[in-house]
Design an enzyme around this catalytic site. Structure first.
Site, mmCIF file in Angstrom:
data_model
loop_
_atom_site.group_PDB
_atom_site.id
_atom_site.type_symbol
_atom_site.label_atom_id
_atom_site.label_comp_id
_atom_site.label_asym_id
_atom_site.label_seq_id
_atom_site.Cartn_x
_atom_site.Cartn_y
_atom_site.Cartn_z
ATOM 1 N N ARG A 162 0.830 -1.212 0.000
ATOM 2 C CA ARG A 162 0.000 0.000 0.000
ATOM 3 C C ARG A 162 0.866 1.264 0.000
ATOM 4 O O ARG A 162 0.579 2.238 0.694
ATOM 5 C CB ARG A 162 -0.941 0.050 1.205
ATOM 6 C CG ARG A 162 -1.998 -1.026 1.233
ATOM 7 C CD ARG A 162 -2.979 -0.902 0.069
ATOM 8 N NE ARG A 162 -4.133 -1.739 0.304
ATOM 9 C CZ ARG A 162 -4.155 -3.051 0.075
ATOM 10 N NH1 ARG A 162 -3.105 -3.657 -0.445
ATOM 11 N NH2 ARG A 162 -5.236 -3.746 0.334
ATOM 12 N N SER A 236 -10.416 -0.476 3.976
ATOM 13 C CA SER A 236 -9.578 -0.667 5.167
ATOM 14 C C SER A 236 -9.104 0.684 5.668
ATOM 15 O O SER A 236 -8.503 1.455 4.911
ATOM 16 C CB SER A 236 -8.348 -1.504 4.829
ATOM 17 O OG SER A 236 -8.717 -2.760 4.342
ATOM 18 N N GLU A 332 -4.329 3.707 6.611
ATOM 19 C CA GLU A 332 -4.188 3.537 5.166
ATOM 20 C C GLU A 332 -4.837 4.715 4.447
ATOM 21 O O GLU A 332 -4.400 5.153 3.400
ATOM 22 C CB GLU A 332 -4.875 2.225 4.735
ATOM 23 C CG GLU A 332 -4.445 1.773 3.362
ATOM 24 C CD GLU A 332 -5.472 0.939 2.655
ATOM 25 O OE1 GLU A 332 -6.033 1.437 1.660
ATOM 26 O OE2 GLU A 332 -5.702 -0.195 3.079
HETATM 27 N N1 EPU Z 1 -10.264 -10.885 10.570
HETATM 28 C C1 EPU Z 1 -10.933 -11.011 11.756
HETATM 29 N N2 EPU Z 1 -11.873 -10.079 12.091
HETATM 30 C C2 EPU Z 1 -12.159 -9.039 11.292
HETATM 31 C C3 EPU Z 1 -11.494 -8.897 10.071
HETATM 32 C C4 EPU Z 1 -10.537 -9.840 9.722
HETATM 33 O O1 EPU Z 1 -10.680 -11.949 12.523
HETATM 34 O O2 EPU Z 1 -13.038 -8.245 11.668
HETATM 35 C C5 EPU Z 1 -9.297 -11.922 10.175
HETATM 36 C C6 EPU Z 1 -9.897 -12.835 9.108
HETATM 37 O O3 EPU Z 1 -10.601 -13.872 9.652
HETATM 38 C C7 EPU Z 1 -8.674 -13.302 8.366
HETATM 39 C C8 EPU Z 1 -7.745 -12.108 8.449
HETATM 40 O O4 EPU Z 1 -8.192 -11.324 9.536
HETATM 41 O O5 EPU Z 1 -8.064 -14.371 9.030
HETATM 42 C C9 EPU Z 1 -7.660 -11.328 7.156
HETATM 43 O O6 EPU Z 1 -8.940 -10.759 6.853
HETATM 44 P P1 EPU Z 1 -9.372 -10.364 5.352
HETATM 45 O O7 EPU Z 1 -9.167 -11.518 4.455
HETATM 46 O O8 EPU Z 1 -10.710 -9.760 5.410
HETATM 47 O O9 EPU Z 1 -8.293 -9.306 4.883
HETATM 48 P P2 EPU Z 1 -7.632 -8.046 5.604
HETATM 49 O O10 EPU Z 1 -6.196 -8.381 5.869
HETATM 50 O O11 EPU Z 1 -8.435 -7.565 6.754
HETATM 51 C C10 EPU Z 1 -6.713 -7.024 3.377
HETATM 52 C C11 EPU Z 1 -6.742 -5.713 2.655
HETATM 53 C C12 EPU Z 1 -8.073 -5.517 1.946
HETATM 54 C C13 EPU Z 1 -8.254 -6.664 0.967
HETATM 55 C C14 EPU Z 1 -8.205 -7.992 1.744
HETATM 56 C C15 EPU Z 1 -8.272 -9.192 0.836
HETATM 57 C C16 EPU Z 1 -5.269 -4.231 3.890
HETATM 58 C C17 EPU Z 1 -5.157 -3.058 4.808
HETATM 59 N N3 EPU Z 1 -6.494 -4.624 3.581
HETATM 60 O O12 EPU Z 1 -7.681 -6.962 4.423
HETATM 61 O O13 EPU Z 1 -7.992 -4.319 1.198
HETATM 62 O O14 EPU Z 1 -9.493 -6.549 0.276
HETATM 63 O O15 EPU Z 1 -6.948 -8.071 2.473
HETATM 64 O O16 EPU Z 1 -7.060 -9.371 0.176
HETATM 65 O O17 EPU Z 1 -4.242 -4.753 3.453
HETATM 66 C C18 EPU Z 1 -8.418 -1.955 1.329
HETATM 67 O O18 EPU Z 1 -7.206 -1.788 1.195
HETATM 68 O O19 EPU Z 1 -9.216 -0.986 1.451
HETATM 69 C C19 EPU Z 1 -8.953 -3.308 1.380
HETATM 70 C C20 EPU Z 1 -10.244 -3.546 1.577
#
Ligand code: EPU
Length: 336
Positions: A162, A236, A332
């Site tokens: 990012r 995010s 972010e």
């Molecule tokens: N998780 C939780 N609780 C929550 C949210 C997440 O326990 O409320 C756990 C999930 O169960 C999973 C892990 O955290 O084990 C990762 O969650 P998720 O797959 O939803 O992805 P993220 O790391 O929270 C990132 C990006 C998103 C992108 C997703 C999918 C960042 C800051 N965010 O989110 O990007 O869509 O991966 O690849 O890197 C954005 O940048 O605006 C965005 C939405």
């Protein structure tokens, strides 16, 4: 140029803020003319794309340049790939759908990411195992200092998680007029992300196409992330922190279920959403703002509130994550 422009429609948080001056830019030459006339001198300048990664905490005292440079052109093609040049003002998701319609692969995992093409490389957008840098070839940048244009290669952009040079040394120094991507005519799919695999299985698809992967991503995003057309948000709000392996091991002792993904030698990336969720913020609401009920990394605005409320809530969340895990979250979203 317009004065006292309401930016309600131009920020996906949906805040009612005003900009002192606003101009829509539809070509490089019109921007260059504008620069030549000295319109950018002695004022704060903000380039606005889709407004999906920005938080206005007050009226904007300065000039908004709204990037509306359009057009998608094929500029090179061989048996295996195509290079397409896309105007910075094009909508990102429509560009993805256009590529899929032509059978060009590489960005299908980035379906439904809100925002514009010009903003995409600035924060190296990413989702479900893919980042824009993976298909990125070059971009055309217009310098505000003198209106000159410069081509940036992938190396020049210094992409990170990012992150890019446009968030650092070149912040506020110019506009991304167009982006060139190299897409594949013989796509190899990236379905490594667990949720994509299970969604395709649920859809009973054994040999997925790029269109199937896009549909799976759309389904996953719709199930977890709020639609800005329905409730204000900017995706995010925080980045996922990257911590040293030894610190991860210590935390893992205390929290057996802490997820972590290797991120270079000795480094682990952990989901900020998990940390925020663990402390109990998910679904929290205070006045007009809150934490999304299905994804704790997303701060939402239910309407009628102010950007300051979002900023204050984000500070509270940051403090509580620090107190519980000794981890400093970074935002972010661009806060103004
Ligand atoms: N998780 C939780 N609780 C929550 C949210 C997440 O326990 O409320 C756990 C999930 O169960 C999973 C892990 O955290 O084990 C990762 O969650 P998720 O797959 O939803 O992805 P993220 O790391 O929270 C990132 C990006 C998103 C992108 C997703 C999918 C960042 C800051 N965010 O989110 O990007 O869509 O991966 O690849 O890197 C954005 O940048 O605006 C965005 C939405």
């Amino acid at each position: 140029m317009e004065t006292n422009k309401n930016l309600y429609q131009y920020n996906t948080f949906g805040f009612n803020v005003m900009a002192t001056e606003y101009v829509s830019i539809s070509s490089i030459s019109s921007l260059q003319e504008f620069i030549k006339q000295g319109e950018l001198a002695n004022t704060s300048v903000l380039v606005l794309g889709g407004g999906s990664n920005i938080l206005f905490t007050s009226d904007f005292k300065g000039l908004i340049l709204h990037n509306q440079i359009l057009g998608i052109t094929k500029i090179r093609e061989d048996d295996n790939e195509v290079d397409i040049r896309i105007g910075g003002g094009e909508n990102w998701h429509e560009t993805v759908i256009n590529a899929i319609g032509n059978g060009w692969g590489g960005i299908e995992n980035l379906s439904l990411i809100p925002g514009s093409v010009g903003a995409a490389p600035i924060q190296n957008i990413g989702a479900y195992g893919v980042e824009i840098e993976d298909t990125f070839k070059s971009l055309e940048f217009v310098h505000f200092s003198d209106g000159s244009t410069q081509e940036f290669t992938k190396e020049d952009c210094q992409f990170g998680y990012r992150d890019s040079v446009f968030k650092r040394d070149l912040k506020g120094k110019g506009m991304v007029a167009s982006v060139t991507l190299t897409l594949s005519k013989k796509p190899s799919l990236n379905t490594s992300y667990g949720a994509i695999k299970t969604t395709l299985e649920d859809m009973s698809i054994e040999n997925p196409t790029i269109s199937d992967v896009s549909n799976a991503v759309i389904q996953i995003r719709r199930s977890k992330l709020p639609d800005p057309a329905e409730v204000g948000n900017a995706g995010s709000f925080f980045k996922n922190p990257v911590i040293p392996e030894h610190k991860y091991a210590e935390l893992k002792e205390l929290h057996r279920d802490l997820p972590g993904y290797s991120n270079g030698p000795g480094k682990i990336k952990i989901p900020a959403g998990w940390l925020i969720d663990k402390i109990g913020w998910k679904g929290y609401r205070k006045g007009s703002v809150g934490v999304h009920k299905d994804q704790a990394l997303v701060i939402v605005h239910y309407g009628g509130g102010s950007g300051k409320e979002v900023r204050d809530l984000a500070l509270e969340i940051k403090k509580s994550v620090y107190e519980n895990f000794s981890i400093e979250l970074e935002t972010e979203v661009n806060i103004l």
